[in-house]
Design a protein around this motif. Structure first.
Motif, PDB file in Angstrom:
ATOM      1  N   TYR A  50       0.917  -1.241  -0.012  1.00  0.00           N
ATOM      2  CA  TYR A  50      -0.024   0.075  -0.059  1.00  0.00           C
ATOM      3  C   TYR A  50       0.828   1.211   0.079  1.00  0.00           C
ATOM      4  O   TYR A  50       1.956   1.281   0.440  1.00  0.00           O
ATOM      5  CB  TYR A  50      -1.079   0.104   1.230  1.00  0.00           C
ATOM      6  CG  TYR A  50      -1.893  -1.179   1.268  1.00  0.00           C
ATOM      7  CD1 TYR A  50      -1.709  -2.360   1.678  1.00  0.00           C
ATOM      8  CD2 TYR A  50      -3.032  -0.775   0.871  1.00  0.00           C
ATOM      9  CE1 TYR A  50      -2.732  -3.114   1.793  1.00  0.00           C
ATOM     10  CE2 TYR A  50      -4.343  -1.556   0.845  1.00  0.00           C
ATOM     11  CZ  TYR A  50      -3.911  -3.008   1.363  1.00  0.00           C
ATOM     12  OH  TYR A  50      -4.997  -4.124   1.405  1.00  0.00           O
ATOM     13  N   PHE A  99      -4.098   1.004  -2.808  1.00  0.00           N
ATOM     14  CA  PHE A  99      -3.831  -0.520  -2.796  1.00  0.00           C
ATOM     15  C   PHE A  99      -2.770  -0.603  -3.913  1.00  0.00           C
ATOM     16  O   PHE A  99      -3.108   0.059  -5.101  1.00  0.00           O
ATOM     17  CB  PHE A  99      -4.995  -1.353  -2.923  1.00  0.00           C
ATOM     18  CG  PHE A  99      -4.438  -2.788  -3.212  1.00  0.00           C
ATOM     19  CD1 PHE A  99      -4.975  -3.172  -4.782  1.00  0.00           C
ATOM     20  CD2 PHE A  99      -3.778  -3.674  -2.458  1.00  0.00           C
ATOM     21  CE1 PHE A  99      -4.357  -4.661  -5.025  1.00  0.00           C
ATOM     22  CE2 PHE A  99      -3.789  -5.164  -2.802  1.00  0.00           C
ATOM     23  CZ  PHE A  99      -4.073  -5.518  -4.287  1.00  0.00           C
ATOM     24  N   ARG A 122      -1.868 -11.620  -7.560  1.00  0.00           N
ATOM     25  CA  ARG A 122      -3.461 -11.965  -7.575  1.00  0.00           C
ATOM     26  C   ARG A 122      -4.029 -10.704  -7.945  1.00  0.00           C
ATOM     27  O   ARG A 122      -5.234 -10.864  -8.465  1.00  0.00           O
ATOM     28  CB  ARG A 122      -3.758 -12.616  -6.343  1.00  0.00           C
ATOM     29  CG  ARG A 122      -3.556 -14.026  -6.043  1.00  0.00           C
ATOM     30  CD  ARG A 122      -4.351 -14.552  -5.237  1.00  0.00           C
ATOM     31  NE  ARG A 122      -4.188 -14.151  -3.573  1.00  0.00           N
ATOM     32  CZ  ARG A 122      -4.605 -14.612  -2.746  1.00  0.00           C
ATOM     33  NH1 ARG A 122      -5.068 -15.944  -2.764  1.00  0.00           N
ATOM     34  NH2 ARG A 122      -4.459 -14.239  -1.485  1.00  0.00           N
ATOM     35  N   ASN A 123      -3.799  -9.514  -7.305  1.00  0.00           N
ATOM     36  CA  ASN A 123      -4.481  -8.392  -7.590  1.00  0.00           C
ATOM     37  C   ASN A 123      -3.562  -7.181  -7.837  1.00  0.00           C
ATOM     38  O   ASN A 123      -2.388  -7.256  -7.410  1.00  0.00           O
ATOM     39  CB  ASN A 123      -5.324  -8.048  -6.218  1.00  0.00           C
ATOM     40  CG  ASN A 123      -6.410  -9.101  -6.139  1.00  0.00           C
ATOM     41  OD1 ASN A 123      -7.398  -9.100  -6.988  1.00  0.00           O
ATOM     42  ND2 ASN A 123      -6.269  -9.874  -5.061  1.00  0.00           N
ATOM     43  N   GLY A 170      -5.008 -17.931   2.168  1.00  0.00           N
ATOM     44  CA  GLY A 170      -5.900 -19.077   1.737  1.00  0.00           C
ATOM     45  C   GLY A 170      -7.127 -18.545   1.280  1.00  0.00           C
ATOM     46  O   GLY A 170      -7.715 -19.084   0.402  1.00  0.00           O
ATOM     47  N   ASN A 186      -9.823 -14.728   1.889  1.00  0.00           N
ATOM     48  CA  ASN A 186      -9.693 -13.337   2.402  1.00  0.00           C
ATOM     49  C   ASN A 186     -10.431 -13.109   3.719  1.00  0.00           C
ATOM     50  O   ASN A 186     -11.518 -12.832   3.893  1.00  0.00           O
ATOM     51  CB  ASN A 186     -10.304 -12.480   1.542  1.00  0.00           C
ATOM     52  CG  ASN A 186      -9.911 -10.919   1.764  1.00  0.00           C
ATOM     53  OD1 ASN A 186      -9.421 -10.649   2.644  1.00  0.00           O
ATOM     54  ND2 ASN A 186     -10.376 -10.371   0.810  1.00  0.00           N
ATOM     55  N   THR A 187      -9.643 -13.219   5.099  1.00  0.00           N
ATOM     56  CA  THR A 187     -10.272 -13.172   6.207  1.00  0.00           C
ATOM     57  C   THR A 187     -10.309 -11.521   6.695  1.00  0.00           C
ATOM     58  O   THR A 187     -10.916 -11.330   7.457  1.00  0.00           O
ATOM     59  CB  THR A 187      -9.289 -13.800   7.163  1.00  0.00           C
ATOM     60  OG1 THR A 187      -7.878 -13.293   7.301  1.00  0.00           O
ATOM     61  CG2 THR A 187      -9.068 -15.382   6.949  1.00  0.00           C
ATOM     62  N   GLY A 188      -9.292 -10.957   6.056  1.00  0.00           N
ATOM     63  CA  GLY A 188      -9.458  -9.450   6.103  1.00  0.00           C
ATOM     64  C   GLY A 188      -8.472  -8.948   7.216  1.00  0.00           C
ATOM     65  O   GLY A 188      -8.322  -7.891   7.452  1.00  0.00           O
TER      66      GLY A 188
END
Lengths: 114, 109
Positions: free
Chosen positions: A35, A45, A55-56, A97, A99-101
């Protein structure tokens, strides 16, 4: 266990130069995000890597790039630096694994471009 | 498009007064929402998430799907609450969080 480690913590560059920042995630974490934090724009981001694959990607120009190594350590590179690139660059890691945040952040690398 | 809005860039309240930091979101599915906090000279860290429904450092946040809000509240502010607060949204189709612009909270003595 050790937290996310970013190096260098502070650096000064001049316009046109390039810079490489490093991030070592928490042991066992396979996802690393980057970031850019500035007073005016807040958290922006840049990109996210998981198992050496991007991935992003955020909306930054191609001068901003990154990579991740097999040990999950990550680097980001900014080429042809501009004054507007002066910012705090934050790295965050998570297991990845799903996206738990819950991101674990480093202290950041403060880049000043003169 | 998914979006998180924190309408206040700066919020200043007196110690002992109630605090409410606003967060509104735009998302078509079932969001997961978070509050992150950054104290002076410290790392950005998770404060609380809506699925936990817990109180951290006296702060609570309730997800209101009707109003698409996730406001952070504390009944009695303390000076140590002064910090930068970010609201963030997570969705399964993407592995990144969507962040609000942040609210700087200043607690006056």
């Amino acid at each position: 266990k050790a937290g996310v480690t970013q190096t260098p913590r502070y650096l000064i560059k001049t316009r046109g130069q390039q810079v490489t920042l490093s991030c070592s995630p928490i042991s066992g974490h396979r996802s690393v995000s980057w970031y850019q934090q500035t007073p005016g724009q807040g958290l922006q981001f840049l990109f996210e890597y998981f198992s050496e694959t991007q991935r992003n990607k955020g909306n930054f120009p191609g001068r901003f790039s990154g990579r991740q190594f097999s040990n999950s350590r990550s680097e980001m590179n900014v080429s042809t630096l501009e004054l507007g690139d002066s910012a705090l660059y934050l790295c965050a890691s998570t297991r990845g694994g799903s996206n738990t945040g819950e991101l674990f952040f480093g202290e950041g690398s403060r880049l000043t471009v003169l | 498009a998914q979006r998180v809005t924190q309408p206040e860039k700066l919020l200043s309240v007196f110690k002992g007064a109630p605090v409410e930091l606003k967060c509104n979101y735009s998302y078509s599915g079932s969001p997961e929402l978070f509050w992150y906090v950054q104290y002076s000279r410290q790392r950005l860290q998770l404060l609380l998430r809506h699925i936990s429904r817990e109180s951290i450092k006296g702060f609570t946040a309730d997800l209101n799907k009707g109003e698409t809000s996730f406001h952070l509240k504390k009944p009695f502010a303390q000076e140590e609450d002064s910090a930068m607060y970010y609201c963030a949204l997570s969705h399964d189709s993407n592995y990144q969080l969507i962040w609000g612009a942040g609210t700087k909270l200043i607690i006056k003595p």
